[in-house]
Scaffold this active site. Structure first.
Site, mmCIF file in Angstrom:
data_model
loop_
_atom_site.group_PDB
_atom_site.id
_atom_site.type_symbol
_atom_site.label_atom_id
_atom_site.label_comp_id
_atom_site.label_asym_id
_atom_site.label_seq_id
_atom_site.Cartn_x
_atom_site.Cartn_y
_atom_site.Cartn_z
ATOM 1 N N HIS A 150 -3.286 -6.857 0.257
ATOM 2 C CA HIS A 150 -3.001 -7.684 -0.906
ATOM 3 C C HIS A 150 -1.560 -8.199 -0.868
ATOM 4 O O HIS A 150 -0.730 -7.752 -0.062
ATOM 5 C CB HIS A 150 -3.208 -6.872 -2.181
ATOM 6 C CG HIS A 150 -2.384 -5.610 -2.209
ATOM 7 N ND1 HIS A 150 -1.021 -5.606 -2.453
ATOM 8 C CD2 HIS A 150 -2.706 -4.318 -1.984
ATOM 9 C CE1 HIS A 150 -0.553 -4.384 -2.392
ATOM 10 N NE2 HIS A 150 -1.548 -3.575 -2.097
ATOM 11 N N ASP A 160 -2.355 -1.470 2.385
ATOM 12 C CA ASP A 160 -1.563 -0.996 3.511
ATOM 13 C C ASP A 160 -2.133 0.298 4.071
ATOM 14 O O ASP A 160 -2.135 0.521 5.288
ATOM 15 C CB ASP A 160 -0.093 -0.804 3.110
ATOM 16 C CG ASP A 160 0.088 -0.030 1.806
ATOM 17 O OD1 ASP A 160 -0.917 0.420 1.224
ATOM 18 O OD2 ASP A 160 1.249 0.114 1.372
#
Length: 489
Positions: A124, A399
């Site tokens: 994102h 991540d």
């Protein structure tokens, strides 16, 4: 000692005399080339992909043959460099097979190899921090930071994987139990993050619509599949990417698919997979007490004036620090001298979690996702299901998704994936032979996967590489439930 995780170039390597190609590899801390330690001095450089030649070396030269034999390189040069990777532009080289050399001319390569499928797994965009650092000057995370730029709007709906109502979102609910200074919730996609994903979409548009007419210029549901974790920032990131990719042009509403938190496979699911939680919990508990990490942490906490009982670690400090920097918000001045240490120690913490039992932990973290990616490829090649019409699969994630994926592919560069980072898998097929290849890129840079005989990796080789970590849905659930209850991390 272990290899440094950044690219270097051998400036005195005997291979240069024969290949006219910079010999790039993961160097050793000793400063020597692992293939030619006596001949080669390693010197850090920035590798310009335009300096790479694409003409294959002449293996018939006797001196070259002797050199490659010495190095164990006969057969396929790239196979021997298991710890080496480099970037090659898609337009510079076609897939490498065992019985054919790639054509260096783009037009010829494009006509010989057909792009069949693209899958993009991306992080994102920039967001508000997940948590404020206690007792530290707080940034003002005001609502205006979250305003969506008009060019990122599309007509979309969020559903479950079957097209039904959006499932409950307990993780998002947890974020909204707290309010940051300034009035916003933690973990929310900002205007900056929306623009980052819009630009990622524009990059994909340039690659797959403008330079190569692979996708339709307008969003068509039968061509594009969009899945996201059931968290607002990833859903909105998917929306912004689609807006950039298709310039807000759509023939139908965009469906962004999600699933329940317990069955999510787009991140390591500590709550849905009991065994993964059992394996990682003790590693989380001890990581901040490791000698090197503990000493640095104590020093920075003291410099920031944070009491030890506040349970602050390097990952939390990094998260807040990067969020502030990305949005131009002030940080405590002392952090500037600690920035590199914070980055390195946050990565050290993550790496510690996956050792030992690395294979098992990576299997439980990304094994089910790898199975989905491979299944998409198989269905495309079979052409016998609704998925056969798909050209693009988009997965909006985190991540903590990308890091174990990169680890499993052995291309993790020991740097935390930035906002909007992406891993892209392309499926190519030789028009004459029918042979298929997978090309992996990370943030737009092509990767040589260890175990593959080229950047364009023959499909069977790629399957062999990821088979170490791939788990079918049934096996994943069986493994995850193979232990009893355990304490919270």
């Amino acid at each position: 000692m272990g290899p440094l995780r950044h690219r270097h170039s051998c400036v005195n390597c005997p291979l240069l005399a024969y290949t006219s190609r910079r010999h790039v590899h993961l160097c050793h801390r000793a400063g020597r080339c692992p293939e030619f330690p006596s001949e080669c001095q390693v010197n850090p450089v920035v590798l310009d992909r335009r300096q790479l030649t694409v003409s294959p070396p002449d293996y018939t030269n006797s001196a070259m043959r002797n050199l490659l034999t010495k190095a164990g390189l006969i057969g396929s040069v790239s196979v021997a460099f298991g710890s080496m990777w480099w970037s090659q532009q898609k337009t510079e080289s076609g897939p490498v097979t065992s019985n054919a050399t790639p054509d260096s001319a783009h037009a010829s390569s494009a006509s010989l190899y057909e792009l069949k499928l693209v899958q993009v797994l991306f992080r994102h965009g920039a967001r508000t921090p997940l948590r404020s650092i206690p007792e530290v000057m707080e940034a003002q995370w005001v609502p205006t930071l979250l305003e969506a730029p008009p060019h990122t709007h599309i007509n979309y709906v969020v559903t479950d994987l079957e097209g039904g109502p959006q499932p409950p979102a307990p993780l998002e609910d947890n974020y909204r139990r707290n309010i940051l200074s300034g009035g916003t919730f933690p973990g929310q996609l900002t205007k900056v993050g929306m623009q980052q994903l819009y630009e990622l979409g524009e990059r994909l548009r340039k690659t797959y619509i403008e330079e190569t007419p692979f996708l339709s210029p307008t969003f068509i549901p039968t061509e594009v599949y969009v899945r996201s974790t059931n968290i607002v920032r990833t859903i909105e990131s998917a929306r912004c990417l689609i807006a950039g990719l298709f310039q807000q042009k759509q023939k139908d509403i965009v469906s962004i698919l999600t699933t329940e938190a317990e069955s999510e496979i787009l991140y390591p699911n500590y709550h849905g997979c009991k065994l993964l939680k059992v394996l990682l919990s003790p590693r989380w508990a001890e990581v901040s007490t490791l000698p090197g990490i503990a000493a640095d942490l104590q020093s920075i906490l003291s410099a920031l004036g944070i009491e030890a009982h506040q349970h602050v670690d390097f990952i939390l400090i990094r998260d807040d620090m990067v969020a502030r920097e990305t949005h131009g918000l002030p940080s405590p001045p002392v952090l500037s001298s600690w920035r590199n240490t914070v980055e390195e120690r946050a990565v050290d913490m993550i790496c510690h979690l996956y050792e030992p039992s690395r294979r098992e932990k990576l299997q439980l973290s990304v094994g089910a996702l790898f199975h989905v990616l491979l299944d998409n490829i198989e269905k495309k090649l079979e052409g016998s299901s609704a998925e056969a019409n798909r050209k693009l699969f988009l997965y909006s994630a985190h991540d903590t998704t990308l890091i174990p994926c990169l680890m499993a592919l052995e291309i993790f560069d020991m740097k935390w994936p930035p906002y909007a980072a992406d891993v892209t898998l392309e499926l190519h097929q030789n028009r004459k032979t029918g042979d298929t290849f997978v090309k992996v890129s990370y943030m737009g840079q092509d990767q040589l996967i260890p175990g593959c005989s080229g950047v364009y990796c023959p499909l069977q080789e790629f399957k062999q590489v990821v088979s170490t970590y791939t788990l079918t849905s049934e096996l994943y659930h069986s493994r995850c439930t193979s232990t009893g209850e355990q304490a919270e991390p």
